[in-house]
Design a protein around this motif. Structure first.
Motif, PDB file in Angstrom:
ATOM      1  N   VAL A   1      90.690   1.759  34.237  1.00 54.19           N
ATOM      2  CA  VAL A   1      89.374   1.739  34.883  1.00 54.19           C
ATOM      3  C   VAL A   1      88.465   0.728  34.177  1.00 54.19           C
ATOM      4  CG1 VAL A   1      87.322   3.097  35.411  1.00 54.19           C
ATOM      5  CG2 VAL A   1      89.602   4.114  35.668  1.00 54.19           C
ATOM      6  N   PHE A   2      88.518   0.708  32.844  1.00 56.67           N
ATOM      7  CA  PHE A   2      87.685  -0.218  32.082  1.00 56.67           C
ATOM      8  C   PHE A   2      88.104  -1.666  32.321  1.00 56.67           C
ATOM      9  CE2 PHE A   2      87.343   3.765  29.679  1.00 56.67           C
ATOM     10  CZ  PHE A   2      85.964   3.857  29.534  1.00 56.67           C
ATOM     11  N   VAL A   3      89.412  -1.897  32.374  1.00 53.98           N
ATOM     12  CA  VAL A   3      89.899  -3.262  32.573  1.00 53.98           C
ATOM     13  C   VAL A   3      89.507  -3.776  33.958  1.00 53.98           C
ATOM     14  CG1 VAL A   3      91.914  -4.761  32.581  1.00 53.98           C
ATOM     15  CG2 VAL A   3      91.817  -2.826  30.998  1.00 53.98           C
ATOM     16  N   ILE A   4      89.714  -2.959  34.978  1.00 60.51           N
ATOM     17  CA  ILE A   4      89.376  -3.372  36.342  1.00 60.51           C
ATOM     18  C   ILE A   4      87.872  -3.618  36.471  1.00 60.51           C
ATOM     19  CG2 ILE A   4      89.332  -2.617  38.748  1.00 60.51           C
ATOM     20  CD1 ILE A   4      91.959  -1.113  38.172  1.00 60.51           C
ATOM     21  N   ALA A   5      87.069  -2.771  35.837  1.00 57.86           N
ATOM     22  CA  ALA A   5      85.615  -2.955  35.886  1.00 57.86           C
ATOM     23  C   ALA A   5      85.211  -4.285  35.246  1.00 57.86           C
ATOM     24  CB  ALA A   5      84.919  -1.792  35.179  1.00 57.86           C
ATOM     25  N   ALA A   6      85.833  -4.637  34.127  1.00 57.34           N
ATOM     26  CA  ALA A   6      85.506  -5.909  33.462  1.00 57.34           C
ATOM     27  C   ALA A   6      85.894  -7.094  34.336  1.00 57.34           C
ATOM     28  CB  ALA A   6      86.214  -5.985  32.110  1.00 57.34           C
ATOM     29  N   LEU A   7      87.047  -7.016  34.993  1.00 59.64           N
ATOM     30  CA  LEU A   7      87.478  -8.106  35.860  1.00 59.64           C
ATOM     31  C   LEU A   7      86.575  -8.236  37.082  1.00 59.64           C
ATOM     32  CD1 LEU A   7      91.336  -7.542  35.647  1.00 59.64           C
ATOM     33  CD2 LEU A   7      90.084  -9.543  34.802  1.00 59.64           C
ATOM     34  N   LEU A   8      86.102  -7.110  37.605  1.00 60.34           N
ATOM     35  CA  LEU A   8      85.166  -7.160  38.725  1.00 60.34           C
ATOM     36  C   LEU A   8      83.831  -7.771  38.293  1.00 60.34           C
ATOM     37  CD1 LEU A   8      85.852  -3.680  40.372  1.00 60.34           C
ATOM     38  CD2 LEU A   8      86.439  -5.919  41.320  1.00 60.34           C
TER      39      LEU A   8
ATOM     40  N   LEU B   1      85.941  -9.319  28.308  1.00 53.58           N
ATOM     41  CA  LEU B   1      87.343  -9.201  28.716  1.00 53.58           C
ATOM     42  C   LEU B   1      88.242  -8.856  27.533  1.00 53.58           C
ATOM     43  CD1 LEU B   1      87.658 -12.130  31.288  1.00 53.58           C
ATOM     44  CD2 LEU B   1      87.538  -9.685  31.742  1.00 53.58           C
ATOM     45  N   TRP B   2      87.910  -9.396  26.366  1.00 60.19           N
ATOM     46  CA  TRP B   2      88.690  -9.077  25.166  1.00 60.19           C
ATOM     47  C   TRP B   2      88.564  -7.595  24.839  1.00 60.19           C
ATOM     48  CZ3 TRP B   2      87.589  -7.303  20.179  1.00 60.19           C
ATOM     49  CH2 TRP B   2      88.599  -7.459  19.232  1.00 60.19           C
TER      50      TRP B   2
ATOM     51  N   ARG C   1      87.228 -25.704  24.282  1.00 60.01           N
ATOM     52  CA  ARG C   1      88.560 -26.113  23.827  1.00 60.01           C
ATOM     53  C   ARG C   1      88.690 -26.021  22.303  1.00 60.01           C
ATOM     54  NH1 ARG C   1      91.240 -31.108  22.643  1.00 60.01           N
ATOM     55  NH2 ARG C   1      93.454 -30.973  23.172  1.00 60.01           N
ATOM     56  N   SER C   2      87.592 -26.280  21.584  1.00 59.21           N
ATOM     57  CA  SER C   2      87.643 -26.224  20.127  1.00 59.21           C
ATOM     58  C   SER C   2      87.896 -24.813  19.607  1.00 59.21           C
ATOM     59  CB  SER C   2      86.333 -26.761  19.537  1.00 59.21           C
ATOM     60  OG  SER C   2      85.233 -25.986  19.994  1.00 59.21           O
ATOM     61  N   ASP C   3      87.641 -23.797  20.447  1.00 52.83           N
ATOM     62  CA  ASP C   3      87.849 -22.407  20.025  1.00 52.83           C
ATOM     63  C   ASP C   3      89.138 -21.814  20.569  1.00 52.83           C
ATOM     64  OD1 ASP C   3      85.563 -22.137  18.499  1.00 52.83           O
ATOM     65  OD2 ASP C   3      84.319 -21.483  20.177  1.00 52.83           O
ATOM     66  N   LEU C   4      89.977 -22.631  21.215  1.00 56.42           N
ATOM     67  CA  LEU C   4      91.151 -22.076  21.898  1.00 56.42           C
ATOM     68  C   LEU C   4      92.119 -21.402  20.933  1.00 56.42           C
ATOM     69  CD1 LEU C   4      92.778 -21.624  24.444  1.00 56.42           C
ATOM     70  CD2 LEU C   4      93.739 -23.922  24.190  1.00 56.42           C
ATOM     71  N   LYS C   5      92.414 -22.063  19.800  1.00 59.12           N
ATOM     72  CA  LYS C   5      93.365 -21.463  18.855  1.00 59.12           C
ATOM     73  C   LYS C   5      92.821 -20.153  18.294  1.00 59.12           C
ATOM     74  CE  LYS C   5      96.026 -25.479  17.304  1.00 59.12           C
ATOM     75  NZ  LYS C   5      96.438 -26.309  16.149  1.00 59.12           N
ATOM     76  N   ASN C   6      91.525 -20.112  18.014  1.00 55.43           N
ATOM     77  CA  ASN C   6      90.936 -18.867  17.522  1.00 55.43           C
ATOM     78  C   ASN C   6      90.961 -17.789  18.592  1.00 55.43           C
ATOM     79  OD1 ASN C   6      90.342 -19.768  14.924  1.00 55.43           O
ATOM     80  ND2 ASN C   6      88.376 -20.615  15.534  1.00 55.43           N
ATOM     81  N   ALA C   7      90.795 -18.185  19.860  1.00 55.37           N
ATOM     82  CA  ALA C   7      90.852 -17.209  20.950  1.00 55.37           C
ATOM     83  C   ALA C   7      92.252 -16.638  21.093  1.00 55.37           C
ATOM     84  CB  ALA C   7      90.400 -17.858  22.261  1.00 55.37           C
ATOM     85  N   VAL C   8      93.277 -17.494  20.958  1.00 55.36           N
ATOM     86  CA  VAL C   8      94.662 -17.014  21.001  1.00 55.36           C
ATOM     87  C   VAL C   8      94.916 -16.042  19.861  1.00 55.36           C
ATOM     88  CG1 VAL C   8      97.080 -17.711  20.778  1.00 55.36           C
ATOM     89  CG2 VAL C   8      95.519 -19.064  22.201  1.00 55.36           C
ATOM     90  N   ALA C   9      94.419 -16.381  18.657  1.00 55.22           N
ATOM     91  CA  ALA C   9      94.594 -15.491  17.509  1.00 55.22           C
ATOM     92  C   ALA C   9      93.855 -14.171  17.721  1.00 55.22           C
ATOM     93  CB  ALA C   9      94.105 -16.184  16.240  1.00 55.22           C
ATOM     94  N   LEU C  10      92.662 -14.232  18.323  1.00 51.36           N
ATOM     95  CA  LEU C  10      91.919 -12.995  18.590  1.00 51.36           C
ATOM     96  C   LEU C  10      92.639 -12.127  19.620  1.00 51.36           C
ATOM     97  CD1 LEU C  10      88.169 -14.114  18.636  1.00 51.36           C
ATOM     98  CD2 LEU C  10      89.209 -12.414  17.133  1.00 51.36           C
ATOM     99  N   ASN C  11      93.279 -12.737  20.593  1.00 55.81           N
ATOM    100  CA  ASN C  11      94.067 -11.949  21.546  1.00 55.81           C
ATOM    101  C   ASN C  11      95.189 -11.208  20.831  1.00 55.81           C
ATOM    102  OD1 ASN C  11      92.629 -12.418  23.870  1.00 55.81           O
ATOM    103  ND2 ASN C  11      93.897 -14.132  24.538  1.00 55.81           N
ATOM    104  N   SER C  12      95.865 -11.902  19.917  1.00 55.50           N
ATOM    105  CA  SER C  12      96.920 -11.238  19.138  1.00 55.50           C
ATOM    106  C   SER C  12      96.327 -10.141  18.259  1.00 55.50           C
ATOM    107  CB  SER C  12      97.652 -12.266  18.266  1.00 55.50           C
ATOM    108  OG  SER C  12      98.319 -13.215  19.073  1.00 55.50           O
ATOM    109  N   LEU C  13      95.165 -10.421  17.675  1.00 52.56           N
ATOM    110  CA  LEU C  13      94.503  -9.407  16.855  1.00 52.56           C
ATOM    111  C   LEU C  13      94.141  -8.196  17.704  1.00 52.56           C
ATOM    112  CD1 LEU C  13      93.198  -8.515  14.182  1.00 52.56           C
ATOM    113  CD2 LEU C  13      91.118  -9.719  14.887  1.00 52.56           C
TER     114      LEU C  13
END
Length: 531
Positions: A185-192, A20-21, A139-151
């Motif tokens: 198209v790529f985003v919808i495919a990943a969500l499916l 998804l990222w 949960r221990s990776d949540l802050k890193n996941a938020v940072a990766l979304n910004s990245l």
């Protein structure tokens, strides 16, 4: 929150998050291609600074207007299906821009209108996309996941505008809009592909308007969220000046082409990547407040330097600095907002944060555009930069929360005693908690109850009070009102471990032989005497 032992990129070890990222990065690249084409096209269709700034306003105003309803929907609907629907809407917007550009019928009015519809899609998507992150990583990776979304957003910001500018210069706006359509198209495919685990229906699912009121009650009672919103509002209100006027800076002040404008935006993204990589070290030396102050000073310095109409290569270097400052502010403020919100209201709380963010950007962009018509672009940039420094220093005293409280559900409230079943929609409900407090402890008890009162209101109470028996000093009643029986049952599920500690601090003043007695009262209908 427990520290992650896997490093900044640990969330990418989770396959669903990684897919998804990656899809989000591709989707955002397409969105930046569309945005750079729209921002440049409006300069060809109109020379008015207000018209140029209006595109920024049209993109962000819907997020300001619809953020809270979008957050409610993200908390009560299936987030995966909701995101797929939003992606289809955004693909239709870019497809319409593609057809208009291809047929040479694109006008400022069409551009603003479709940008506004795209903003609606962004408003619906923003809180929902951020809310699914805790479902994808430990949960221990949540802050890193938020940072990766910004990245990821800034990787897209580095690649998307530059690629969009090249497509725009080589093949025209239609090519940039077409690339954006393909990205969905790529985003919808990943969500499916994502098989989101089915949620267990507890029978307490919220309805739209009830959830809307609950979200507003939480936001009104959460002082920690208030501080985050205040700091975000003042930063983005003044920082928006450079974004609103950047197309004019590139074209009018620096004499650049569409490709150069894309390179400038790409440099912002590259600078943001650098900032994201520097953030772990900066966090070791600076608090969240120090990071926001640093971001403000960097952004203000860039505005002042751009006002001097530097050579193009210097402007690109300044964009690197702007990107660094921008990612520091975005990641810090968003991370604190995530950290102070419990899961049950995360979508709504983030929606309110996004509403403030985009409201400040929309209002600021329009205001700075109007000022630029009178004072000129260089003077407006100087005013925005000076204002940003002033408010950064003034509001530095409004400290951001640490976000270290344990917001996991405590489930320590016992189930209410019932002689017969109660309809979930019956209400309002009055809850009384009876304490026995020594006379000399009452001031300290009341001080502790101030925190309890905020927690009760955050979790669903619309009224709260405390009273002492006139004939029995030290017999103290705490009461609060909830709109329905179902909402009170939801309160049982919402109380966090941090809230439990807060309640325990007040309970230590209770001196009765047993725990405080709790009473529940249901309203009766005076018209016919029935419940």
């Amino acid at each position: 929150m427990p520290a992650s032992s896997g490093g900044s990129f640990a969330p990418l070890r989770q396959p669903v998050f990684a897919v998804l990222w990656t899809a989000t990065v591709l989707g955002n690249i397409g969105s930046f291609m569309r945005d750079v084409a729209s921002s440049w096209m409006v300069t060809e269709l109109s020379a008015s600074p207000a018209a140029v700034a209006l595109i920024q306003t049209a993109a962000t105003l819907p997020i300001f207007l619809l953020a809270i309803p979008a957050g409610v929907l993200s908390d009560i609907l299936d987030r995966r299906r909701f995101l797929i629907g939003v992606q289809i809407l955004l693909a239709l917007v870019s497809g319409s821009l593609l057809l208009l550009a291809k047929t040479n019928t694109l006008t400022v009015e069409y551009l603003v209108a479709l940008t506004f519809v795209g903003g609606i899609g962004a408003a619906l998507m923003g809180p929902t996309w951020q809310s699914i992150v805790p479902e994808l990583v430990p949960r221990s990776d949540l802050k890193n996941a938020v940072a990766l979304n910004s990245l990821g957003i800034n990787i897209a910001r580095a690649l998307g505008p530059a690629a969009g500018g090249l497509l725009l210069a080589s093949f025209g706006a239609a090519a940039a809009y077409g690339a954006d359509v393909l990205s969905y198209v790529f985003v919808i495919a990943a969500l499916l592909w994502w098989r989101r685990p089915a949620t267990v229906d507890s029978g307490l699912s919220e309805q739209f308007f009830g959830a809307f009121r609950a979200g507003l009650r939480y936001a009104r009672a959460s002082r920690e969220l208030h501080r985050v919103l205040l700091r975000a509002a003042v930063f983005f209100l003044f920082a928006s000046s450079v974004w609103a006027l950047l197309p004019l800076v590139a074209r009018k002040m620096l004499g650049g082409t569409a490709s150069f404008y894309g390179v400038m935006l790409g440099a912002v993204g590259a600078g943001a990547i650098v900032g994201a990589l520097l953030l772990p070290r900066l966090r070791q030396r600076l608090t969240a407040d120090g990071l926001v102050l640093l971001a403000s000073l960097l952004s203000a310095g860039v505005m002042a330097a751009l006002a001097m109409a530097p050579p193009q290569w210097v402007a690109v270097a300044l964009m690197l600095v702007l990107g660094t400052g921008w990612i520091i502010a975005l990641t810090t403020l968003n991370g604190v907002a995530q950290a102070v919100l419990p899961n049950w209201v995360r979508g709504r709380g983030l929606a309110i944060y996004l509403m403030v963010f985009n409201g400040a950007m929309a209002g600021g962009s329009l205001g700075w555009g109007l000022i630029a018509q009178e004072a000129g672009v260089p003077g407006t940039l100087l005013a925005g930069g000076a204002g940003l420094v002033v408010v950064a220093l003034l509001f530095h005293r409004a400290k951001l929360p640490t976000g270290e409280a344990d917001l996991q559900a405590s489930n320590h409230w016992p189930e209410p005693m019932l002689t017969e079943p109660v309809a979930h929609d019956r209400g309002p409900v009055v809850v009384q908690v009876e304490y026995r407090i020594r006379k000399h402890d009452i001031p300290a008890f009341l001080h502790a109850m101030k925190q309890v009162a905020q927690e009760r209101r955050r979790d669903g109470a619309y009224a709260w009070g405390v009273a002492e028996h006139t004939g029995e000093p030290g017999r103290v009643i705490e009461w609060f009102m909830v709109e329905s029986w179902a909402e009170h049952l939801r309160q049982h599920q919402r109380v966090s471990k941090a809230d439990a500690d807060m309640q325990a601090a007040a309970l230590r003043f209770h001196v009765g032989p047993e725990k405080p007695v709790v009473h529940h009262f249901l309203a009766l209908d005076l018209k016919d005497g029935r419940p």
